[in-house]
Design a protein around this motif. Structure first.
Motif, PDB file in Angstrom:
ATOM      1  N   MET A   1      -6.799  -0.904  -3.428  1.00 11.52           N
ATOM      2  CA  MET A   1      -5.556  -1.070  -2.673  1.00 11.52           C
ATOM      3  C   MET A   1      -5.752  -0.680  -1.211  1.00 11.52           C
ATOM      4  N   ALA A  61      -7.802  -6.108  -5.729  1.00  9.67           N
ATOM      5  CA  ALA A  61      -6.810  -5.055  -5.997  1.00  9.67           C
ATOM      6  C   ALA A  61      -6.063  -5.361  -7.286  1.00  9.67           C
ATOM      7  N   HIS A  78       0.831  -1.202   0.000  1.00 13.85           N
ATOM      8  CA  HIS A  78       0.000   0.000   0.000  1.00 13.85           C
ATOM      9  C   HIS A  78       0.868   1.255   0.000  1.00 13.85           C
ATOM     10  N   TRP A  93       2.155   1.634  -3.404  1.00 15.46           N
ATOM     11  CA  TRP A  93       1.065   2.048  -4.271  1.00 15.46           C
ATOM     12  C   TRP A  93       0.794   3.541  -4.150  1.00 15.46           C
TER      13      TRP A  93
END
Length: 131
Positions: A97, A112, A41, A44
């Motif tokens: 996400m 995701a 994450h 991301w």
């Protein structure tokens, strides 16, 4: 593969590379660690920030110059439409996400991955068009 003659194609290559990495990481996620979900994450969020920033710069710097140099209005409209689709797909991937990170189970990793694939499809077409 595009020959890298500009910084733009180098940045595009980085987006392509990172999308592949996210796909592999989400595919192989085994649902066992919150720490790994947190890492993905975090990565991301950086990717999404860079993608948004890059496209904002194109819209405010590159496209006006393109218009000044005589590019057709239809090209600008096409690129703007592609950016709108990319932003919608990015928002979907962001949400997926975040959901994955909040509850890192295999189903959410799969969702995701699907959202990142959707973004990848839209983005790769756009990058090829720009190049």
């Amino acid at each position: 593969m595009t020959e890298h003659k500009t910084l733009n194609t180098v940045i595009h290559a980085a987006f392509r590379r990172d999308l592949i990495r996210f796909d592999k990481a989400l595919e192989s996620f085994d649902g066992t660690t919150q720490a790994r979900a947190d890492q993905l994450h975090y990565a991301w969020r950086n990717f999404a920030y860079q993608l948004r920033h890059h496209h904002e710069d194109e819209e405010t710097i590159f496209w006006p110059i393109l218009r000044e140099l005589g590019a057709s209005d239809s090209l600008s409209e096409d690129l703007e439409g592609e950016h709108e689709k990319m932003l919608a797909a990015l928002e979907g991937a962001d949400a997926s996400m975040a959901a994955f990170q909040s509850s890192p189970i295999n189903d959410r990793a799969g969702a995701a991955r699907t959202a990142v694939t959707r973004l990848s499809d839209v983005l790769l077409d756009h990058l090829a068009h720009e190049e």
